[in-house]
Scaffold this motif. Structure first.
Motif, PDB file in Angstrom:
ATOM      1  N   GLU A  37      -4.624   2.488  -0.568  1.00 49.20           N
ATOM      2  CA  GLU A  37      -5.241   3.325   0.449  1.00 49.20           C
ATOM      3  C   GLU A  37      -6.618   2.829   0.900  1.00 49.20           C
ATOM      4  N   TYR A  41      -8.390   4.306   4.167  1.00 48.73           N
ATOM      5  CA  TYR A  41      -8.695   5.652   3.687  1.00 48.73           C
ATOM      6  C   TYR A  41      -9.647   6.398   4.618  1.00 48.73           C
ATOM      7  N   LYS A  44      -7.735   7.520   7.623  1.00 51.40           N
ATOM      8  CA  LYS A  44      -6.749   8.551   7.282  1.00 51.40           C
ATOM      9  C   LYS A  44      -7.396   9.924   7.184  1.00 51.40           C
ATOM     10  N   SER A 218       4.561   4.933   3.656  1.00 49.53           N
ATOM     11  CA  SER A 218       3.867   6.202   3.432  1.00 49.53           C
ATOM     12  C   SER A 218       4.578   7.033   2.374  1.00 49.53           C
TER      13      SER A 218
END
Length: 325
Positions: A37, A41, A44, A218
């Motif tokens: 991630e 990150y 996101k 994902s």
């Protein structure tokens, strides 16, 4: 580079075999998931290092430790991720210099890189929160955001925080999921993901569908996430844990009820559709909606909803000795 030349290198693309091995090895799962991630990150979770997130981080700190004497000389962020909490707190005047630690080499690399871009005095180490690699009484402040729920032995980690704090030093943790809040947040996320990925199979909505390989990746990341999220907390239990660890002046606060009911479906929808579909106007609208619901939580829901029903828990405590800050 990571924080130190002898730190392990990040592994941003775990194989299916590694994911399967991680299902039986929590520390490996933590590293793989967060390395996976690290580079995306901030995008996101809409993390930035401007006034928006500076105000958010400072607001979390002030909510649980409103009378702290500022600034602290040296702060440590435990489980730093990309450095969101400490770097924004430093920009707000909470601390002059800092250190970051995380099990994930990828996260330490991104956090120290972000600090360098911001011109902040921050070093980093790849490290376990249960064995913090600093001497006794090194720091004036220890902080963390959404980290305690990843740590196998939370009470041991809090003892470690107190060990590396100077007498009178403070710890502040925020962004920890409550037990009740986690139930509705997870369910809302699962339902939103299912509905979005099914509806975007329709021919006239396929422009809103991410490529299948991205959806599959994902899903693998979500499988690891289910492994690395070890705990949820009742606020009273958090307070008891910190007190047993040896802290004084222990206090927990909670936040986000209506904001969480809105925010989790929104975040999940955003993860399921192509990024180019999320226009600037859309992002501004979502952010303003979140602000409005946060105001509702703070000014209305807090008065009528028990604190354990809110999604996020925050915790503070002080190391005995000198006068607490």
């Amino acid at each position: 580079m990571t924080g130190r030349p002898d730190d392990p290198a990040p592994n941003p693309h775990a194989t299916e075999a590694q994911v399967q091995a991680a299902l039986a090895d929590n520390k490996l799962a933590q590293v793989l998931y967060h390395d996976w991630e690290a580079e995306t990150y901030d995008d996101k979770w809409s993390i930035s290092y401007d006034e928006r997130c500076i105000a958010y981080a400072r607001g979390r700190f002030d909510a649980v430790a409103p009378n702290a004497a500022l600034p602290y000389e040296r702060a440590l962020e435990l489980g730093c991720g990309t450095g969101f909490f400490l770097l924004n707190l430093m920009q707000s005047g909470i601390a002059k210099s800092g250190s970051v630690t995380d099990l994930s080499p990828g996260m330490v690399r991104v956090a120290t890189r972000n600090a360098g871009h911001l011109g902040l005095d921050v070093d980093g180490r790849v490290a376990d929160a249960e064995t913090i690699p600093y001497e006794d009484e090194t720091f004036d402040l220890v902080v963390g955001h959404a980290v305690l729920h990843h740590i196998p032995d939370v009470e041991l980690a809090l003892k470690e925080c107190l060990r590396v704090l100077k007498p009178g030093g403070r710890f502040v943790f925020a962004g920890e999921p409550t037990t009740i809040g986690n139930v509705y947040a997870r369910r809302l996320g699962q339902v939103t993901w299912k509905v979005t990925t099914e509806i975007t199979k329709l021919p006239f909505l396929q422009g809103w569908r991410r490529p299948q390989e991205e959806l599959d990746e994902s899903s693998r990341a979500a499988a690891l996430e289910a492994v690395v999220d070890l705990h949820t907390f009742d606020p009273a239990d958090l307070e008891a844990m910190a007190t047993r660890a040896g802290a004084v002046g222990v206090h927990a606060e909670t936040e986000e009820f209506a904001a969480a009911l809105w925010g989790w479906p929104v975040r999940t929808f955003e993860a399921a559709v192509p990024e180019e579909k999320l226009t600037w106007r859309y992002r501004v609208t979502m952010y303003r909606a979140w602000l409005g619901l946060s105001w509702l939580d703070e000014n209305v829901m807090r008065r009528i909803v028990p604190r354990q029903f809110f999604y996020n828990a925050m915790l503070t405590g002080v190391k005995p000795g000198a006068r607490g800050r």
